[in-house]
Every structure is written in C-alpha cells, then in structure tokens.
Enzyme design. Structure first.
Site, PDB file in Angstrom:
ATOM      1  N   ILE A  99       0.694  -0.965  -0.103  1.00 52.83           N
ATOM      2  CA  ILE A  99      -0.069   0.061   0.073  1.00 52.83           C
ATOM      3  C   ILE A  99       0.937   1.263  -0.100  1.00 52.83           C
ATOM      4  O   ILE A  99       1.670   1.267   0.872  1.00 52.83           O
ATOM      5  CB  ILE A  99      -0.750  -0.132   1.190  1.00 52.83           C
ATOM      6  N   ASN A 114      -2.947   0.368 -11.806  1.00 52.89           N
ATOM      7  CA  ASN A 114      -2.769  -0.679 -11.093  1.00 52.89           C
ATOM      8  C   ASN A 114      -3.906  -1.639 -11.913  1.00 52.89           C
ATOM      9  O   ASN A 114      -4.857  -1.245 -12.704  1.00 52.89           O
ATOM     10  CB  ASN A 114      -3.358  -0.409  -9.863  1.00 52.89           C
ATOM     11  N   HIS A 116      -6.308  -4.873 -10.826  1.00 53.48           N
ATOM     12  CA  HIS A 116      -7.035  -5.506  -9.363  1.00 53.48           C
ATOM     13  C   HIS A 116      -7.963  -6.543  -9.877  1.00 53.48           C
ATOM     14  O   HIS A 116      -8.930  -6.313 -10.882  1.00 53.48           O
ATOM     15  CB  HIS A 116      -7.943  -4.447  -8.803  1.00 53.48           C
ATOM     16  N   SER A 143     -10.019  -5.251 -13.326  1.00 58.13           N
ATOM     17  CA  SER A 143     -10.312  -3.935 -13.655  1.00 58.13           C
ATOM     18  C   SER A 143      -8.783  -3.217 -13.725  1.00 58.13           C
ATOM     19  O   SER A 143      -7.922  -3.621 -12.760  1.00 58.13           O
ATOM     20  CB  SER A 143     -11.158  -3.133 -12.540  1.00 58.13           C
ATOM     21  N   ASP A 152      -7.684   0.951  -4.125  1.00 52.54           N
ATOM     22  CA  ASP A 152      -8.427   0.411  -5.420  1.00 52.54           C
ATOM     23  C   ASP A 152      -9.674   1.310  -5.462  1.00 52.54           C
ATOM     24  O   ASP A 152     -10.713   0.715  -6.002  1.00 52.54           O
ATOM     25  CB  ASP A 152      -8.949  -0.952  -4.834  1.00 52.54           C
TER      26      ASP A 152
END
Length: 197
Positions: A99, A114, A116, A143, A152
C-alpha cells in the site's frame, strides 16, 4: 527487445512483488511495433521476486529493495528515486503488494496504473475471488484503474468479466482471471498512454 527506449514511446517502470506474470505480458507487448511504451525498469520490494530473472534475461534494468526494517515512506522514496533515475514517466503496478503512501501516490497521480482482480468497486483489497464466489456473483473479473491514495478507488479505465462456474474455487477462478489480466492490461496501458500525448 529494444536496447533503449524509443523517443516516440512513453517510458514506464513496472513494480512487482512476485512472479511477474502481468509484468511479462506488459514486457512482451512492449516489443510489438504498435506499442505506445517502453519498459525502462522493473522494480520490486522483494529481492527474491521471480519476475526479476525474466526482466534481467530480457535486458530490462531492475531495482530490488526489501521493505523490511524500513518505514513505508522511506521505502516509497527509494522506489520513487529508482523510477525517476530510470527516466520513467509512468508507473505500472503489476502485482505490487504494497500500500503506497499518500505522498507517493500524489506525486504520480494520473501517471500510475494498477490492475485489480475484481470488478471494482466490488471487492477492493484481498481475497477477491472467494468474496465473489461467496456472494453468489455470476462473474468475477479484472479492472485496470488509476491509483489514488484510497485503496483500489481510482478511476476505472477498463474491465473484463470472467464467468464463475458451478463448483468454482478461488484458485480455479484466479487462474482464468489471470488470462484475462494478461489480455487487458497491455491494451489499456497502450490506449491510456496514447490519450496522454
């Protein structure tokens, strides 16, 4: 694989934490003649990450620094410095299991993507496949989104659905979602970078 970044292409750093299967998909997509980017660095918080060997074999510079014993801010600063020294204009997170601090994400806002393994906004965080199965969803998926300080929660750029079959396990769903990831991520990165020019 090109020895140096093409001046017409965007220079990207890929951050990984493990075997780097999405990194490999991105790396080989960058070798295609219509690619919008060159990979100038693969960086990781785990010096034992399997993906490093693949990047090195393909002639991509690497940077590895364990986060153990470091503050989150100090480790982020080291990763930031490595990306900037490599000349990266964008950062692409590909299984990077850290994180990031708000300071880091704000510096790269709009320039960090990113991937996910869920259909966001459903199931941010971990255990996404089991959560989708437990909820009785008809589909899981993947995603690609922009990274913001909230986990996210950045703008979703694209998604791909993967059917959840009868008797599905988290492991079997994850395997098929991974195939979808490898198709989606390079294409979305290409499209997004072209829009930024």
């Amino acid at each position: 694989m090109a020895d140096a970044a093409s001046p017409a292409r965007t220079r990207v750093a890929i951050f990984i934490s493990g075997r780097g299967s999405n990194m490999a998909a991105l790396l080989y997509a960058a070798a295609l003649p219509d690619a919008a980017y060159d990979v100038v660095l693969v960086a990781t918080n785990d010096p034992q990450a399997e993906g490093l060997a693949l990047a090195e074999a393909e002639g991509i510079p690497t940077f590895a620094l364990s986060h153990k014993g470091m503050s989150r801010a100090d480790h982020d600063a080291a990763m930031d410095e490595a990306a900037r020294k490599a000349g990266a204009e964008f950062i692409v997170l590909a299984g990077y299991m850290r994180i990031l601090t708000e300071g880091f994400t704000r510096q790269w806002q709009g320039r960090m993507l990113n991937i996910h393994p869920s259909l966001l906004p459903k199931y941010p965080g971990l255990d996404t496949h089991q959560r989708a199965i437990d909820a009785g969803d008809s589909h899981g998926g993947v995603s690609v989104h922009l990274v913001t300080p909230e986990l996210d929660a950045g703008q979703v750029l694209a998604q791909m659905k993967v059917a959840i079959r009868a008797g599905e396990t988290a492991e079997s769903l994850a395997e098929r979602v991974r195939f979808a990831e490898h198709q989606l991520y390079p294409r979305v990165l290409n499209d997004y970078l072209r829009m930024q020019r």
